[in-house]
Design a protein around this motif. Structure first.
Motif, PDB file in Angstrom:
ATOM      1  N   LEU A  69       0.817  -1.223   0.000  1.00  0.00           N
ATOM      2  CA  LEU A  69       0.000   0.000   0.000  1.00  0.00           C
ATOM      3  C   LEU A  69       0.846   1.268   0.000  1.00  0.00           C
ATOM      4  CD1 LEU A  69      -2.658  -1.021   2.689  1.00  0.00           C
ATOM      5  CD2 LEU A  69      -3.006  -0.888   0.218  1.00  0.00           C
ATOM      6  N   LEU A  70       2.105   1.145   0.356  1.00  0.00           N
ATOM      7  CA  LEU A  70       2.977   2.308   0.496  1.00  0.00           C
ATOM      8  C   LEU A  70       3.775   2.572  -0.773  1.00  0.00           C
ATOM      9  CD1 LEU A  70       4.299   1.481   4.083  1.00  0.00           C
ATOM     10  CD2 LEU A  70       2.389   2.960   3.446  1.00  0.00           C
ATOM     11  N   PRO A  71       4.209   3.828  -0.977  1.00  0.00           N
ATOM     12  CA  PRO A  71       5.018   4.134  -2.165  1.00  0.00           C
ATOM     13  C   PRO A  71       6.314   3.323  -2.179  1.00  0.00           C
ATOM     14  CG  PRO A  71       4.240   6.150  -1.114  1.00  0.00           C
ATOM     15  CD  PRO A  71       3.924   5.035  -0.171  1.00  0.00           C
ATOM     16  N   SER A  72       6.747   2.958  -3.353  1.00  0.00           N
ATOM     17  CA  SER A  72       8.008   2.233  -3.512  1.00  0.00           C
ATOM     18  C   SER A  72       9.003   3.099  -4.271  1.00  0.00           C
ATOM     19  CB  SER A  72       7.781   0.914  -4.264  1.00  0.00           C
ATOM     20  OG  SER A  72       7.268   1.156  -5.561  1.00  0.00           O
ATOM     21  N   VAL A  73      10.270   2.947  -3.965  1.00  0.00           N
ATOM     22  CA  VAL A  73      11.343   3.722  -4.596  1.00  0.00           C
ATOM     23  C   VAL A  73      12.353   2.747  -5.172  1.00  0.00           C
ATOM     24  CG1 VAL A  73      13.137   5.456  -4.271  1.00  0.00           C
ATOM     25  CG2 VAL A  73      11.023   5.587  -2.932  1.00  0.00           C
ATOM     26  N   ASN A  74      12.698   2.929  -6.436  1.00  0.00           N
ATOM     27  CA  ASN A  74      13.684   2.080  -7.104  1.00  0.00           C
ATOM     28  C   ASN A  74      14.680   2.956  -7.849  1.00  0.00           C
ATOM     29  OD1 ASN A  74      12.570  -0.771  -6.733  1.00  0.00           O
ATOM     30  ND2 ASN A  74      10.797   0.293  -7.582  1.00  0.00           N
ATOM     31  N   GLY A  75      15.842   2.425  -8.073  1.00  0.00           N
ATOM     32  CA  GLY A  75      16.864   3.117  -8.848  1.00  0.00           C
ATOM     33  C   GLY A  75      17.098   2.426 -10.180  1.00  0.00           C
ATOM     34  N   LEU A  76      17.339   3.211 -11.231  1.00  0.00           N
ATOM     35  CA  LEU A  76      17.577   2.662 -12.570  1.00  0.00           C
ATOM     36  C   LEU A  76      18.832   3.297 -13.151  1.00  0.00           C
ATOM     37  CD1 LEU A  76      16.736   1.094 -15.138  1.00  0.00           C
ATOM     38  CD2 LEU A  76      15.406   3.118 -15.801  1.00  0.00           C
ATOM     39  N   SER A  77      19.765   2.469 -13.532  1.00  0.00           N
ATOM     40  CA  SER A  77      20.962   2.914 -14.252  1.00  0.00           C
ATOM     41  C   SER A  77      21.037   2.084 -15.526  1.00  0.00           C
ATOM     42  CB  SER A  77      22.228   2.720 -13.415  1.00  0.00           C
ATOM     43  OG  SER A  77      22.230   3.586 -12.291  1.00  0.00           O
ATOM     44  N   GLN A  78      20.985   2.757 -16.684  1.00  0.00           N
ATOM     45  CA  GLN A  78      20.854   2.037 -17.947  1.00  0.00           C
ATOM     46  C   GLN A  78      21.620   2.768 -19.053  1.00  0.00           C
ATOM     47  OE1 GLN A  78      16.987   2.268 -19.932  1.00  0.00           O
ATOM     48  NE2 GLN A  78      17.023   0.023 -20.204  1.00  0.00           N
ATOM     49  N   TYR A  79      22.224   1.974 -19.932  1.00  0.00           N
ATOM     50  CA  TYR A  79      22.857   2.522 -21.130  1.00  0.00           C
ATOM     51  C   TYR A  79      22.293   1.774 -22.337  1.00  0.00           C
ATOM     52  CZ  TYR A  79      26.228   3.134 -24.900  1.00  0.00           C
ATOM     53  OH  TYR A  79      26.804   3.384 -26.122  1.00  0.00           O
ATOM     54  N   ILE A  80      21.850   2.514 -23.364  1.00  0.00           N
ATOM     55  CA  ILE A  80      21.282   1.931 -24.576  1.00  0.00           C
ATOM     56  C   ILE A  80      22.107   2.396 -25.769  1.00  0.00           C
ATOM     57  CG2 ILE A  80      19.228   1.745 -26.043  1.00  0.00           C
ATOM     58  CD1 ILE A  80      17.520   2.402 -23.622  1.00  0.00           C
ATOM     59  N   TYR A  81      22.575   1.413 -26.532  1.00  0.00           N
ATOM     60  CA  TYR A  81      23.321   1.737 -27.752  1.00  0.00           C
ATOM     61  C   TYR A  81      22.465   1.340 -28.947  1.00  0.00           C
ATOM     62  CZ  TYR A  81      26.580   1.329 -31.623  1.00  0.00           C
ATOM     63  OH  TYR A  81      27.188   1.442 -32.858  1.00  0.00           O
ATOM     64  N   THR A  82      22.317   2.285 -29.897  1.00  0.00           N
ATOM     65  CA  THR A  82      21.574   2.050 -31.133  1.00  0.00           C
ATOM     66  C   THR A  82      22.528   2.197 -32.322  1.00  0.00           C
ATOM     67  OG1 THR A  82      19.574   2.946 -30.136  1.00  0.00           O
ATOM     68  CG2 THR A  82      19.610   2.785 -32.525  1.00  0.00           C
ATOM     69  N   GLN A  83      22.449   1.261 -33.254  1.00  0.00           N
ATOM     70  CA  GLN A  83      23.330   1.296 -34.415  1.00  0.00           C
ATOM     71  C   GLN A  83      23.148   2.599 -35.188  1.00  0.00           C
ATOM     72  OE1 GLN A  83      22.814  -2.044 -37.008  1.00  0.00           O
ATOM     73  NE2 GLN A  83      24.349  -1.357 -38.490  1.00  0.00           N
ATOM     74  N   SER A  84      24.245   3.208 -35.534  1.00  0.00           N
ATOM     75  CA  SER A  84      24.198   4.504 -36.235  1.00  0.00           C
ATOM     76  C   SER A  84      23.948   4.290 -37.730  1.00  0.00           C
ATOM     77  CB  SER A  84      25.517   5.256 -36.035  1.00  0.00           C
ATOM     78  OG  SER A  84      25.531   6.440 -36.800  1.00  0.00           O
ATOM     79  N   ASN A  85      23.167   5.224 -38.295  1.00  0.00           N
ATOM     80  CA  ASN A  85      22.938   5.214 -39.749  1.00  0.00           C
ATOM     81  C   ASN A  85      23.135   6.597 -40.362  1.00  0.00           C
ATOM     82  OD1 ASN A  85      20.758   6.540 -38.727  1.00  0.00           O
ATOM     83  ND2 ASN A  85      19.194   5.279 -39.745  1.00  0.00           N
ATOM     84  N   GLY A  86      23.855   7.444 -39.632  1.00  0.00           N
ATOM     85  CA  GLY A  86      24.122   8.792 -40.120  1.00  0.00           C
ATOM     86  C   GLY A  86      23.121   9.821 -39.664  1.00  0.00           C
ATOM     87  N   THR A  87      22.035   9.400 -39.048  1.00  0.00           N
ATOM     88  CA  THR A  87      21.040  10.346 -38.543  1.00  0.00           C
ATOM     89  C   THR A  87      21.253  10.555 -37.053  1.00  0.00           C
ATOM     90  OG1 THR A  87      19.420   8.642 -38.040  1.00  0.00           O
ATOM     91  CG2 THR A  87      19.401   9.544 -40.269  1.00  0.00           C
ATOM     92  N   ALA A  88      20.530  11.521 -36.483  1.00  0.00           N
ATOM     93  CA  ALA A  88      20.689  11.813 -35.058  1.00  0.00           C
ATOM     94  C   ALA A  88      20.098  10.717 -34.179  1.00  0.00           C
ATOM     95  CB  ALA A  88      20.027  13.149 -34.726  1.00  0.00           C
ATOM     96  N   THR A  89      19.087  10.034 -34.697  1.00  0.00           N
ATOM     97  CA  THR A  89      18.394   9.031 -33.874  1.00  0.00           C
ATOM     98  C   THR A  89      19.003   7.652 -33.987  1.00  0.00           C
ATOM     99  OG1 THR A  89      16.819   8.542 -35.632  1.00  0.00           O
ATOM    100  CG2 THR A  89      16.241  10.301 -34.096  1.00  0.00           C
TER     101      THR A  89
END
Length: 435
Positions: A69-89
């Motif tokens: 019933l009480l609030p929960s607190v969690n920590g997240l540390s994450q790194y995501i690598y996406t293959q580059s295709n010359g665009t910003a995304t």
């Protein structure tokens, strides 16, 4: 042959453990009172240990339900690598960059969750039921301990009674043997006396076996390891008082663990029904995110913009269609609640019936003790008189044997009557508590 070696090894190990645990026969036996036996049984009995652990587990279920019933607190540390295709995304547009760094604190709270609240109250009721059952196991142990305790005490008495019967038979055989030599009785009288003596000697062996078996069975409740080098204090002649029946009823109805367990089960099933109904209601929750989610692992980007911040989101979940599953859960919960109420009603009736039956048993057993003592005194006098009349040639050998058997039965009958009363009182105390 090789397949039998592991079995033989296990058997040898068990034997070594048993001998290691068994006390020395030369050691003085441990002498236990009834209170000592009750305390040991509560400490080592599998019944109470299991019930107490079940209650502790129910307590942890309550703690977990409250924490939900009480609030929960969690920590997240994450790194995501996406293959580059010359665009910003990069190739995968939703990833919003070739390099993504997430380092956040996540806070989740259920602002309105009737299901979790009902589950919390259900867990409280389940814990109360488990604790009542633990008390019930402790009280139930009273009757078990008293049964085993006095079974061992009366077995010891019956062994002594059998030895007295052997002494009577030996005395009678000596008399018949002398009278046969004097030509006063037939040889058949001596034969009958010898048969009687052999029967009584076998009774001694059986009585010793009954005592040993009672001690071995009782030891399982009293010790954490196997041992049988103990005795019990014989207090059968010290009769416990039997309160008046109205007082017994009052004690039985006051905080009876059977009733408390049944009532807690009704409450538990009521909250289970509430939980089932709550699954058809909306639920409101809130999530708060604070930290970093950017293409650089930094507080500011190259242009100086702040990358450290927070996000708040709220959501409402509304059940719309479950193909009747939600209503089925409510119906099942209603049936369980009805069954719990039926069980409570039966428990109340059964308590009144058991109180009445056990009280009548104890009252009759106590009343019969006076006549049992009188029968013992009469049987002793009858045996002495019959022996004198036999020596005077007034009665046959069969009357002497009958008198000896009557004295034996009277001794054992009184001891059985004392145990009957003690056990009846113990059964009452499983319902009322000690008195």
């Amino acid at each position: 042959m090789s397949q039998n070696l592991p079995i033989a090894g296990i058997a040898l190990a068990l034997c070594q453990y048993a001998f290691a645990q068994a006390p020395s026969d030369t050691a003085a036996p441990l002498r236990l009172t009834l209170q000592d036996a009750l305390e040991r049984a509560q400490k080592y009995s599998q019944q109470t240990l299991t019930a107490n652990i079940t209650a502790l587990l129910a307590r942890q279920d309550t703690v977990q339900a409250k924490a939900a019933l009480l609030p929960s607190v969690n920590g997240l540390s994450q790194y995501i690598y996406t293959q580059s295709n010359g665009t910003a995304t990069g190739i995968f547009v939703p990833n919003d960059g070739v390099h993504i760094y997430n380092d956040q604190a996540l806070v989740h709270a259920d602002l309105y969750s009737p299901v979790k609240r009902a589950d919390y109250h259900k867990a409280i009721a389940a814990e109360a039921a488990a604790r009542a059952k633990a008390d019930l196991a402790t009280r139930g142990l009273i009757g078990t301990v008293m049964q085993d305790y006095y079974s061992m005490a009366v077995a010891n008495r019956k062994l002594h009674n059998a030895e007295l019967s052997v002494a009577d038979a030996e005395k009678f055989l000596d008399i018949t043997d002398k009278q046969e030599k004097g030509g006063e009785v037939a040889h058949s009288d001596t034969n009958k006396a010898r048969i009687q003596l052999n029967d009584r000697r076998r009774d001694v062996q059986d009585a010793q076996l009954a005592l040993d078996k009672a001690r071995i069975g009782f030891a399982v409740l009293l010790f954490p390891d196997y041992q049988s080098n103990f005795t019990v204090v014989d207090d059968l002649d010290t009769l416990a008082n039997l309160p008046a029946y109205p007082e017994i009823q009052a004690m039985g109805g006051k905080s009876n663990p059977d009733i408390r367990a049944a009532q807690a089960t009704v409450l538990q099933q009521d909250y289970e029904r509430r939980s089932a109904r709550a699954e058809m209601l909306p639920a409101l929750s809130l999530d708060y995110f604070f930290g970093l989610s950017a293409n650089q692992f930094a507080i500011h980007d190259p242009e100086g913009h702040n990358l450290l911040g927070s996000v708040v989101q709220a959501q409402v979940t509304v059940p719309l269609w479950t193909w009747g599953a939600a209503r089925s859960k409510v119906k099942a919960a209603d049936l369980k609640l009805q069954q719990a109420k039926n069980d409570l009603s039966f428990t109340q009736r059964n308590l009144l019936s058991a109180l009445d039956g056990f009280y009548r048993e104890a009252n009759v057993a106590r009343t019969q003790l006076a006549s049992l003592r009188q029968s013992l005194d009469d049987s002793r006098q009858y045996l002495d008189l019959t022996m004198l009349r036999y020596q005077a040639g007034e009665v046959s050998v069969l009357e002497v044997v009958d008198a000896q058997n009557g004295a034996r039965d009277a001794r054992n009958g009184l001891d059985d009557g004392l145990v009957r009363y003690r056990v009846a009182v113990g059964n009452l105390q499983t319902l009322t508590g000690a008195f």
